[in-house]
Design an enzyme around this catalytic site. Structure first.
Site, PDB file in Angstrom:
ATOM      1  N   GLY A   1       0.786  -1.227   0.000  1.00 14.01           N
ATOM      2  CA  GLY A   1       0.000   0.000   0.000  1.00 14.01           C
ATOM      3  C   GLY A   1       0.818   1.276   0.000  1.00 14.01           C
ATOM      4  O   GLY A   1       0.316   2.333   0.381  1.00 14.01           O
TER       5      GLY A   1
ATOM      6  N   HIS B   1       8.711   6.997   4.492  1.00  9.31           N
ATOM      7  CA  HIS B   1       8.065   7.611   5.658  1.00  9.31           C
ATOM      8  C   HIS B   1       7.729   6.527   6.672  1.00  9.31           C
ATOM      9  O   HIS B   1       7.272   5.449   6.310  1.00  9.31           O
ATOM     10  CB  HIS B   1       6.802   8.385   5.268  1.00  9.31           C
ATOM     11  N   LEU B   2       7.941   6.838   7.944  1.00  9.18           N
ATOM     12  CA  LEU B   2       7.464   5.981   9.021  1.00  9.18           C
ATOM     13  C   LEU B   2       6.108   6.518   9.438  1.00  9.18           C
ATOM     14  O   LEU B   2       5.965   7.710   9.716  1.00  9.18           O
ATOM     15  CB  LEU B   2       8.417   6.022  10.223  1.00  9.18           C
ATOM     16  N   HIS B   3       5.111   5.612   9.477  1.00  9.34           N
ATOM     17  CA  HIS B   3       3.829   5.973  10.090  1.00  9.34           C
ATOM     18  C   HIS B   3       3.994   5.736  11.595  1.00  9.34           C
ATOM     19  O   HIS B   3       4.269   4.600  12.012  1.00  9.34           O
ATOM     20  CB  HIS B   3       2.710   5.056   9.590  1.00  9.34           C
TER      21      HIS B   3
HETATM   22  P1  5GP Z   1       1.649   5.185   2.241  1.00 10.85           P
HETATM   23  O1  5GP Z   1       0.299   4.795   1.655  1.00 10.85           O
HETATM   24  O2  5GP Z   1       2.619   5.566   1.140  1.00 10.85           O
HETATM   25  O3  5GP Z   1       2.217   4.204   3.212  1.00 10.85           O
HETATM   26  O4  5GP Z   1       1.367   6.485   3.117  1.00 10.85           O
HETATM   27  C1  5GP Z   1       1.157   7.736   2.558  1.00 10.85           C
HETATM   28  C2  5GP Z   1       0.431   8.568   3.607  1.00 10.85           C
HETATM   29  O5  5GP Z   1       0.477   9.925   3.210  1.00 10.85           O
HETATM   30  C3  5GP Z   1      -1.048   8.205   3.761  1.00 10.85           C
HETATM   31  O6  5GP Z   1      -1.302   7.781   5.103  1.00 10.85           O
HETATM   32  C4  5GP Z   1      -1.776   9.487   3.394  1.00 10.85           C
HETATM   33  O7  5GP Z   1      -2.918   9.712   4.195  1.00 10.85           O
HETATM   34  C5  5GP Z   1      -0.713  10.550   3.605  1.00 10.85           C
HETATM   35  N1  5GP Z   1      -0.884  11.704   2.749  1.00 10.85           N
HETATM   36  C6  5GP Z   1      -1.164  11.715   1.411  1.00 10.85           C
HETATM   37  N2  5GP Z   1      -1.258  12.989   0.966  1.00 10.85           N
HETATM   38  C7  5GP Z   1      -1.022  13.787   2.048  1.00 10.85           C
HETATM   39  C8  5GP Z   1      -0.982  15.206   2.212  1.00 10.85           C
HETATM   40  O8  5GP Z   1      -1.159  15.995   1.282  1.00 10.85           O
HETATM   41  N3  5GP Z   1      -0.721  15.674   3.470  1.00 10.85           N
HETATM   42  C9  5GP Z   1      -0.510  14.825   4.534  1.00 10.85           C
HETATM   43  N4  5GP Z   1      -0.273  15.388   5.729  1.00 10.85           N
HETATM   44  N5  5GP Z   1      -0.537  13.487   4.403  1.00 10.85           N
HETATM   45  C10 5GP Z   1      -0.785  12.975   3.173  1.00 10.85           C
END
Ligand code: 5GP
Ligand code: ZN
Length: 130
Positions: free
Chosen positions: A109, A116-118
């Site tokens: 996902g 990035h670390l969540h």
């Molecule tokens: P991934 O799906 O790549 O693991 O996580 C990407 C994260 O970035 C998601 O949790 C999503 O909600 C967040 N995200 C996407 N666009 C933005 C944005 O414009 N601003 C912020 N603060 N978060 C974002």
């Protein structure tokens, strides 16, 4: 000079998170140093959901580990700093606790290709994850 300041070394112009680091896209920043940047996720999955990133662009956690292990350590350390700041851990650094997740590739996902670390916490988190 651009509105967001000088172009940063290692920045990728079409990368959302590089643009946030540069100040071109707004971010709710909770912590930063010269090398790391932490801001609230726009679509939070827990009471605390912060994204912790290196300011420099690396696509995945493995790419970052290979290129600059010290910077990966700084990103992990920043997640702990934010966890303390958010009340997710106390003096012991462990309790009540939090989760750090990083997605690599489409099956996991990953949607933003800047590592990035969540940092998730503030509620009981189930296991296994979905
Ligand atoms: P991934 O799906 O790549 O693991 O996580 C990407 C994260 O970035 C998601 O949790 C999503 O909600 C967040 N995200 C996407 N666009 C933005 C944005 O414009 N601003 C912020 N603060 N978060 C974002
Ligand atoms: Zn980037």
């Amino acid at each position: 000079m651009r509105a967001g300041g000088p172009i940063r070394v290692g920045a990728v112009s079409d990368c959302l998170f590089c643009r946030m680091v540069a100040g071109d896209v707004p971010a709710d920043v909770v912590h930063q140093t010269d090398r790391v940047f932490a801001f609230r996720d726009i679509n939070p999955q827990a009471p605390t959901h912060v994204l912790v990133i290196p300011k420099e662009h690396h696509p995945t956690v493995a790419a970052l580990a290979a290129a600059d292990p010290g910077l990966l350590g700084a990103v992990v350390g920043a997640a702990q700093t934010v966890a303390v700041q958010e009340g997710l851990v106390g003096d012991d650094g462990v309790e009540p606790g939090y989760r750090v997740v990083t997605n690599t590739g489409p099956q996991a996902g990953q949607t933003v290709h800047h590592v990035h670390l969540h940092l998730l916490g503030g509620r009981r988190l189930s296991w296994p994850p979905g």
